[in-house]
Design an enzyme around this catalytic site. Sequence first.
Site, short mmCIF file in Angstrom:
data_model
loop_
_atom_site.label_atom_id
_atom_site.label_comp_id
_atom_site.label_asym_id
_atom_site.label_seq_id
_atom_site.Cartn_x
_atom_site.Cartn_y
_atom_site.Cartn_z
CE LYS A 1 50.63 47.14 48.99
NZ LYS A 1 50.67 46.48 47.67
N GLY B 1 46.58 40.16 41.21
CA GLY B 1 46.93 39.48 39.98
C GLY B 1 45.76 38.96 39.17
CB ALA C 1 45.14 44.11 44.57
N GLY C 2 44.39 43.96 41.38
CA GLY C 2 43.32 43.56 40.48
C GLY C 2 43.09 44.46 39.29
CG ASN D 1 53.78 44.24 40.25
OD1 ASN D 1 54.28 43.72 41.24
ND2 ASN D 1 54.43 44.19 39.09
CB THR D 2 49.90 41.50 37.72
OG1 THR D 2 50.28 41.02 39.02
CG2 THR D 2 49.78 40.32 36.77
#
Length: 260
Positions: free
Chosen positions: A98, A159, A185-186, A207-208
């Site tokens: 990635k 995040g 993301a986000g 993830n976050t």
Amino acid sequence: MQKKLTIKGREFQSRLMVGTGKFSSHEIMCEALTSSGTEIVTVALRRVDLTKPETDILNFIDRDKYQLLPNTSGARDAKEAITLARLAREAGLSDWIKVEVVPEPRYLLPDPVETLIACKTLVQDGFTVLPYINADPILALKLADLGCATVMPLGSPIGSNRGITTRDAISIIIEQVDIPVVVDAGLGAPSHAAEAMEMGADAVLVNTAIAIAADPMQMAQAFQLGVEAGRKAYESGLAQKNDSAQASSPLTDFLFENNS
């Protein structure tokens, strides 16, 4: 039965990719990965320490169960990203990579020029390349033309948990490119993941939102269900939006008929 996700000829049942940062412990990370049903796990190369296998994050990831996706997080330009990718392959981690090229720390937005340069070299080197990008349809097409395995446009900054603020641009990318589109993301809630899948995205990476949840295992499962629901809705054919109300039952005059 839902169609499988196919990346470079390899099929995956799950359309949820999961990151490994920010978990309070490696053990909780492992449990969350299991709960998510994911088959692709991304790991920042800067967090790998092959000199201490007993505590290294890779020691906690079953590489027979998951496709490892090392990422070049921390790379500030193409040269650094290429170096990290080559080191990962030489260390026997994976030839899947990635590509993340992020030169500034506040908004963590990817550099489109350096990303394109890095991806061109890594594709030529035989890597399976999955680049993290801004939601830029022109860049996505260029990366697809280079031979990248996917494109991974951001929904909102890393995040931020703000969901898909780049919806229009991602819709164009989904329409135009002929490789899988992974919204990355986000995404802060399972509903965000479901929205991405309803739009026609091929997968999402989270993830976050999982790692910092009060119960990461339950949140991971919630994202799994959100992805599955959104994909089923997309494949089933979502109803078109209308500007006016549309009756769900036929309108008749029987209430006004004279029955005398």
